[in-house]
Design a protein around this motif. Structure first.
Motif, PDB file in Angstrom:
ATOM      1  N   VAL A 292       0.898  -1.052  -0.029  1.00 19.46           N
ATOM      2  CA  VAL A 292       0.022  -0.031   0.081  1.00 19.46           C
ATOM      3  C   VAL A 292       1.026   1.231  -0.051  1.00 19.46           C
ATOM      4  N   GLU A 293       1.817   1.134   1.096  1.00 20.06           N
ATOM      5  CA  GLU A 293       2.968   2.442   0.952  1.00 20.06           C
ATOM      6  C   GLU A 293       3.441   2.607  -0.556  1.00 20.06           C
ATOM      7  N   ASP A 294       3.864   1.790  -1.263  1.00 20.36           N
ATOM      8  CA  ASP A 294       4.538   1.679  -2.475  1.00 20.36           C
ATOM      9  C   ASP A 294       3.520   2.360  -3.272  1.00 20.36           C
ATOM     10  N   THR A 295       2.431   1.832  -3.299  1.00 15.56           N
ATOM     11  CA  THR A 295       1.331   2.419  -4.539  1.00 15.56           C
ATOM     12  C   THR A 295       1.136   3.935  -3.950  1.00 15.56           C
ATOM     13  N   GLY A 296       1.083   4.212  -2.640  1.00 17.39           N
ATOM     14  CA  GLY A 296       0.738   5.557  -2.559  1.00 17.39           C
ATOM     15  C   GLY A 296       2.071   6.639  -3.144  1.00 17.39           C
ATOM     16  N   VAL A 297       3.059   6.017  -2.727  1.00 16.17           N
ATOM     17  CA  VAL A 297       4.485   6.759  -3.535  1.00 16.17           C
ATOM     18  C   VAL A 297       4.210   6.957  -4.966  1.00 16.17           C
ATOM     19  N   GLU A 298       3.859   5.757  -5.697  1.00 12.24           N
ATOM     20  CA  GLU A 298       3.705   5.783  -7.106  1.00 12.24           C
ATOM     21  C   GLU A 298       2.663   6.708  -7.451  1.00 12.24           C
ATOM     22  N   ASP A 299       1.650   6.750  -6.616  1.00 10.72           N
ATOM     23  CA  ASP A 299       0.660   7.723  -7.013  1.00 10.72           C
ATOM     24  C   ASP A 299       1.019   9.307  -6.903  1.00 10.72           C
ATOM     25  N   ASP A 300       1.644   9.567  -5.674  1.00  8.94           N
ATOM     26  CA  ASP A 300       2.280  10.768  -5.477  1.00  8.94           C
ATOM     27  C   ASP A 300       3.181  11.135  -6.686  1.00  8.94           C
ATOM     28  N   PHE A 301       4.230  10.344  -7.176  1.00  7.81           N
ATOM     29  CA  PHE A 301       4.916  10.479  -8.184  1.00  7.81           C
ATOM     30  C   PHE A 301       4.458  10.528  -9.574  1.00  7.81           C
ATOM     31  N   ALA A 302       3.267   9.947  -9.985  1.00  9.99           N
ATOM     32  CA  ALA A 302       2.411  10.034 -11.011  1.00  9.99           C
ATOM     33  C   ALA A 302       1.856  11.514 -11.061  1.00  9.99           C
ATOM     34  N   ASP A 303       1.271  11.979  -9.787  1.00  7.85           N
ATOM     35  CA  ASP A 303       0.650  12.957  -9.766  1.00  7.85           C
ATOM     36  C   ASP A 303       1.346  14.313 -10.026  1.00  7.85           C
ATOM     37  N   CYS A 304       2.571  14.285  -9.454  1.00  9.56           N
ATOM     38  CA  CYS A 304       3.490  15.237  -9.614  1.00  9.56           C
ATOM     39  C   CYS A 304       3.931  15.595 -11.048  1.00  9.56           C
ATOM     40  N   LEU A 305       4.379  14.327 -11.614  1.00 12.48           N
ATOM     41  CA  LEU A 305       4.857  14.255 -12.959  1.00 12.48           C
ATOM     42  C   LEU A 305       3.796  14.567 -14.084  1.00 12.48           C
ATOM     43  N   GLY A 306       2.483  14.058 -13.826  1.00 11.74           N
ATOM     44  CA  GLY A 306       1.398  14.613 -14.585  1.00 11.74           C
ATOM     45  C   GLY A 306       1.226  15.790 -14.597  1.00 11.74           C
ATOM     46  N   GLY A 307       1.205  16.650 -13.280  1.00 14.80           N
ATOM     47  CA  GLY A 307       1.074  18.135 -13.192  1.00 14.80           C
ATOM     48  C   GLY A 307       2.074  18.743 -13.907  1.00 14.80           C
ATOM     49  N   LEU A 308       3.303  18.297 -13.881  1.00  7.57           N
ATOM     50  CA  LEU A 308       4.290  19.070 -14.619  1.00  7.57           C
ATOM     51  C   LEU A 308       4.303  19.074 -16.083  1.00  7.57           C
ATOM     52  N   SER A 309       3.737  17.944 -16.431  1.00  3.89           N
ATOM     53  CA  SER A 309       3.576  17.679 -17.976  1.00  3.89           C
ATOM     54  C   SER A 309       2.341  18.535 -18.481  1.00  3.89           C
ATOM     55  N   LEU A 310       1.375  18.728 -17.724  1.00  5.50           N
ATOM     56  CA  LEU A 310       0.295  19.499 -17.859  1.00  5.50           C
ATOM     57  C   LEU A 310       0.929  21.068 -17.905  1.00  5.50           C
ATOM     58  N   GLN A 311       1.563  21.410 -17.115  1.00  5.42           N
ATOM     59  CA  GLN A 311       2.128  22.744 -16.900  1.00  5.42           C
ATOM     60  C   GLN A 311       3.078  22.983 -18.290  1.00  5.42           C
ATOM     61  N   LEU A 312       4.068  22.176 -18.656  1.00  2.00           N
ATOM     62  CA  LEU A 312       4.518  22.424 -19.868  1.00  2.00           C
ATOM     63  C   LEU A 312       3.929  22.430 -21.104  1.00  2.00           C
ATOM     64  N   LEU A 313       2.763  21.725 -21.150  1.00  2.00           N
ATOM     65  CA  LEU A 313       1.959  21.656 -22.502  1.00  2.00           C
ATOM     66  C   LEU A 313       1.353  22.918 -22.239  1.00  2.00           C
ATOM     67  N   ALA A 314       0.928  23.505 -21.218  1.00  2.00           N
ATOM     68  CA  ALA A 314      -0.064  24.602 -21.024  1.00  2.00           C
ATOM     69  C   ALA A 314       1.176  25.954 -21.486  1.00  2.00           C
ATOM     70  N   CYS A 315       2.244  25.794 -21.058  1.00  2.00           N
ATOM     71  CA  CYS A 315       3.198  26.933 -21.566  1.00  2.00           C
ATOM     72  C   CYS A 315       3.713  26.941 -22.867  1.00  2.00           C
ATOM     73  N   ARG A 316       3.575  25.750 -23.507  1.00  2.00           N
ATOM     74  CA  ARG A 316       4.049  25.754 -25.016  1.00  2.00           C
ATOM     75  C   ARG A 316       2.548  26.220 -25.982  1.00  2.00           C
ATOM     76  N   ALA A 317       1.525  25.824 -25.229  1.00  2.00           N
ATOM     77  CA  ALA A 317       0.256  26.449 -25.931  1.00  2.00           C
ATOM     78  C   ALA A 317      -0.018  27.812 -25.789  1.00  2.00           C
ATOM     79  N   LYS A 318       0.547  28.346 -24.707  1.00  2.00           N
ATOM     80  CA  LYS A 318       0.452  29.713 -24.484  1.00  2.00           C
ATOM     81  C   LYS A 318       1.226  30.291 -25.756  1.00  2.00           C
ATOM     82  N   ARG A 319       2.614  29.924 -25.750  1.00  2.00           N
ATOM     83  CA  ARG A 319       3.382  30.577 -26.815  1.00  2.00           C
ATOM     84  C   ARG A 319       2.891  30.273 -28.060  1.00  2.00           C
TER      85      ARG A 319
END
Length: 194
Positions: A2-29
């Motif tokens: 369960v702990e490993d799944t929680g860590v993976e979910d946090d990492f996936a959430d962080c990486l997904g948020g970063l990817s969306l931010q990069l995509l938003a910046c590119r779209a703005k440009r």
């Protein structure tokens, strides 16, 4: 488990948020390049009715900018917005001066200018690619021989930035010179579109 799944979910959430931010910046440009000036003027090339609409929008935006720029005091956010405005670009200032001279009429001269600009590549992207390549050469600026612009330009020519990324036929980096005082012809510094 369960702990490993929680860590993976946090990492996936962080990486997904970063990817969306990069995509938003590119779209703005991309939106800035499409909707901002001077690029918005290219819509005027599609016909007379569209040209009149573009000039009316430009007149309205110019009046709004003049009103904003003439405010006696700007907040910190307003000052940042003023600094980064497209109306601070030299190319847009030239268009404003030309439009004011003709009372915002779409003239044949402006049409020819826009056609000429439309045939050029995206100067912003080419400049970014060339500067990035020059920076990635890891040249030590403390050394005297790397302070000259020829060194960084040679790195750009060697990496074939214009040829491989923007389809331009550029000057080769191994052109022999007869003597130290000889110069390359001016045509060498005018790349042709392939």
């Amino acid at each position: 488990v369960v702990e490993d799944t929680g860590v993976e979910d946090d990492f996936a959430d962080c990486l997904g948020g970063l990817s969306l931010q990069l995509l938003a910046c590119r779209a703005k440009r991309c939106m800035h390049l499409y909707a901002g000036y001077p690029y918005a003027f290219f819509k005027a090339l599609t016909g007379d009715a569209q040209a009149r609409q573009v000039m009316e929008e430009f007149r309205s935006d110019c009046l709004l900018w003049e009103e904003f720029d003439s405010l006696p005091h700007h907040t910190k956010d307003q000052a940042a917005l003023r600094r980064r405005s497209v109306f601070q670009k030299t190319s847009v200032k030239q268009l404003v001066a030309a439009a004011q001279k003709t009372d915002y009429e779409y003239t044949a001269e402006l049409h020819n200018l826009l056609q000429f600009r439309g045939r050029l590549g995206s100067q912003s992207q080419m400049a970014e690619d060339m500067i990035g390549t020059a920076k990635n050469t890891r040249m030590t600026t403390a050394q005297k021989k790397f302070k000259k612009p020829e060194a960084s330009m040679h790195a750009i020519l060697k990496a074939k930035v214009l040829e491989s990324r923007h389809r331009f036929e550029c000057v080769p980096d191994n052109v022999p010179l007869i003597s130290k005082t000889s110069r390359l012809p001016e045509s060498s510094f005018r790349p042709r579109k392939i």
